[in-house]
Design a protein around this motif. Sequence first.
Motif, mmCIF file in Angstrom:
data_model
loop_
_atom_site.group_PDB
_atom_site.id
_atom_site.type_symbol
_atom_site.label_atom_id
_atom_site.label_comp_id
_atom_site.label_asym_id
_atom_site.label_seq_id
_atom_site.Cartn_x
_atom_site.Cartn_y
_atom_site.Cartn_z
ATOM 1 N N ASP A 16 0.879 -1.148 -0.016
ATOM 2 C CA ASP A 16 0.047 0.024 -0.059
ATOM 3 C C ASP A 16 0.724 1.394 0.061
ATOM 4 O O ASP A 16 0.492 2.243 0.594
ATOM 5 C CB ASP A 16 -1.140 0.137 1.044
ATOM 6 N N ILE A 17 1.679 1.205 -0.842
ATOM 7 C CA ILE A 17 2.793 2.633 -0.960
ATOM 8 C C ILE A 17 1.856 3.434 -1.436
ATOM 9 O O ILE A 17 2.092 4.794 -1.237
ATOM 10 C CB ILE A 17 3.860 2.076 -1.733
ATOM 11 N N TYR A 200 -0.723 -11.718 0.558
ATOM 12 C CA TYR A 200 -2.324 -11.502 0.306
ATOM 13 C C TYR A 200 -2.621 -10.004 0.243
ATOM 14 O O TYR A 200 -2.400 -9.410 1.369
ATOM 15 C CB TYR A 200 -3.133 -12.239 1.403
ATOM 16 N N HIS A 201 -2.994 -9.485 -0.908
ATOM 17 C CA HIS A 201 -3.551 -8.052 -0.793
ATOM 18 C C HIS A 201 -4.878 -8.136 -0.237
ATOM 19 O O HIS A 201 -5.945 -7.856 -1.092
ATOM 20 C CB HIS A 201 -3.487 -7.434 -2.182
ATOM 21 N N LEU A 237 1.628 -12.592 4.791
ATOM 22 C CA LEU A 237 1.973 -10.980 4.570
ATOM 23 C C LEU A 237 0.529 -10.421 3.833
ATOM 24 O O LEU A 237 0.028 -10.802 2.964
ATOM 25 C CB LEU A 237 2.934 -10.720 3.306
ATOM 26 N N THR A 238 0.233 -9.251 4.699
ATOM 27 C CA THR A 238 -1.000 -8.647 4.479
ATOM 28 C C THR A 238 -1.035 -7.343 4.050
ATOM 29 O O THR A 238 0.170 -6.703 4.084
ATOM 30 C CB THR A 238 -2.031 -8.885 5.412
ATOM 31 N N GLY A 239 -2.171 -6.411 3.720
ATOM 32 C CA GLY A 239 -2.278 -5.177 3.378
ATOM 33 C C GLY A 239 -3.659 -4.932 3.358
ATOM 34 O O GLY A 239 -4.452 -5.243 3.906
ATOM 35 N N TYR A 254 2.402 -13.115 10.937
ATOM 36 C CA TYR A 254 1.833 -12.255 9.907
ATOM 37 C C TYR A 254 2.132 -10.852 10.289
ATOM 38 O O TYR A 254 2.692 -10.407 11.335
ATOM 39 C CB TYR A 254 0.242 -12.281 10.192
ATOM 40 N N VAL A 255 2.153 -9.870 9.205
ATOM 41 C CA VAL A 255 2.353 -8.499 9.277
ATOM 42 C C VAL A 255 1.584 -7.936 8.339
ATOM 43 O O VAL A 255 0.970 -8.173 7.428
ATOM 44 C CB VAL A 255 3.757 -8.567 8.861
ATOM 45 N N GLN A 256 1.433 -6.447 8.557
ATOM 46 C CA GLN A 256 0.891 -5.681 7.923
ATOM 47 C C GLN A 256 1.593 -4.195 7.934
ATOM 48 O O GLN A 256 1.321 -3.772 9.169
ATOM 49 C CB GLN A 256 -0.857 -5.583 8.155
#
Length: 528
Positions: A16-17, A200-201, A237-239, A254-256
């Motif tokens: 999400d840049i 995963y977006h 990996l999320t966003g 997990y991270v975001q």
Amino acid sequence: MNTEKTVTITLLETSDIHGHFYPTDYRGPGDKPLGMAKLASLIHRERRKDPALLLLDNGDLLQGTPLMYHYAKYDQTGIHPAASLLNLLRYDAAIIGNHEFNYGLELLERTVADTNCPYLCANVVRASDRQPVFGQPYRMFVMQEDIRVAVLGVTTHYIPNWEEPANIEGLAFEDALASTRRWIAHIRETERPDAIVVCYHGGFERDPATGDTTEPLTGENQGYEMATKLEGVDVLLTGHQHRMLAGELQGVAYVQPGSAGQAIAKVQLQFEKSPNGGWALVGKTAELLEAAQAEADEEILALFADKEAKTQEWLDQPIGWAEGDLSIPDPFAARQRDHAFTEFVNRVQMEGTGAAVSCAAIFTNEARGFSGRITMRDVISNYIYPNTLKVVLLSGQDIRDALEQHARYFTLDEATRSLQVSAEYLQPKPQHFNYDMWEGIEYELDISKPIGSRVTKLLRNGVPLHPDETCEVVMNSYRAGGGGNFFMLKDKPVIREIPTDMTEILADFILKRKVIHAACDHNWKVVF
């Protein structure tokens, strides 16, 4: 760390840049703790520790700043800045985000073709043959000591609820959870990986710590289910939600990493040599490295200096003048009663489409309206999304239901008898853009009433709006698709569409008239 029997693999994720390459929010001067130039310094630092790390982008890179808008709408010379960025920093893979489609498939496909690393997306497929559109679903990476790490890319399948149909023509969006389950089974069976990473977006529909539902379970975000219901996931990996998260959920790291280059996610996987000669995953850590820790990388700044300069020049072009007060010193107050700025936006929408009723939002708390000289920077700063307009046919009941949904934006603090923004509009991320203000009707929202019965006045032309009465209403394309949990608006008859971005419509309106006049008919208010 690398000993004879233990190996550590490092993963870095950006997400999400939204086109934030420079440490600026484009609203004014000053170095901000965000942007890819600062994250690049962190990437270089981590590569010095581990030259073999995996660097992944999780989507929503192509849209979100005037730099991206100016390139897409006015420039398009050379390769896309997003592709240049991914190539310079030697990304290993990238994922398709929902905002990648905003400027059309042609620009997206050209960007993908110009990017050296593969784009991974398992669940966006061609409608004709159900084959993945953007290259491959996953990629196997053979790391140090021949450790095999699979990276699977998936994207929220909720995109058709927001995106212009022309921008996703010929595509189908398969359920992200089901697609992930199917591809993990395939990878486990055919690739024999030592670890599986799902990039995963999308985000979490439940609080990772408690499991409590944090949003309507529409399928837009399925991260919690992926972590708790799918066998074989080691890292998620999320966003998409713009949250800052790092932890472990039922054995899944997990991270975001927020948005706009606030942070980069770092996950480390520890492997030990197993008795049979293979590798066993024995430990995981997840953390966020924040841009505030770093100085901007000069190579990134230099790479985009010419395009940034052209963008800044374009932003500061005067296009008109505001006579009267269209400024927004207090966005929360401006959402409680009719305001000259939102009336202006609604009037532009109505004039441009011929609709009798309109709704529009103050998208963020950083929006400041217009005061005196108006530049393109002012337009872009207030209207930050590349929305187009749709005129839909709604019944009086549809409008009442929509207003009841808007009324959920507010809550009443019983102790202080003060009006506040509901927690659901602040967490997991601010959603001020999901509260609209209407023109062409007269209404009141009484927040002291129970949810679902807060519309205490609803008139059109001075008489009560009958539930069966129909009228044409103009709104942005996101809202017309039901975005923001406005299910009562989804799939309503579309009378006409205006394919021009709303930012261009606003700018053209101001350019044509040179002077716009503040006006407010006070057709609505919030009481409590």
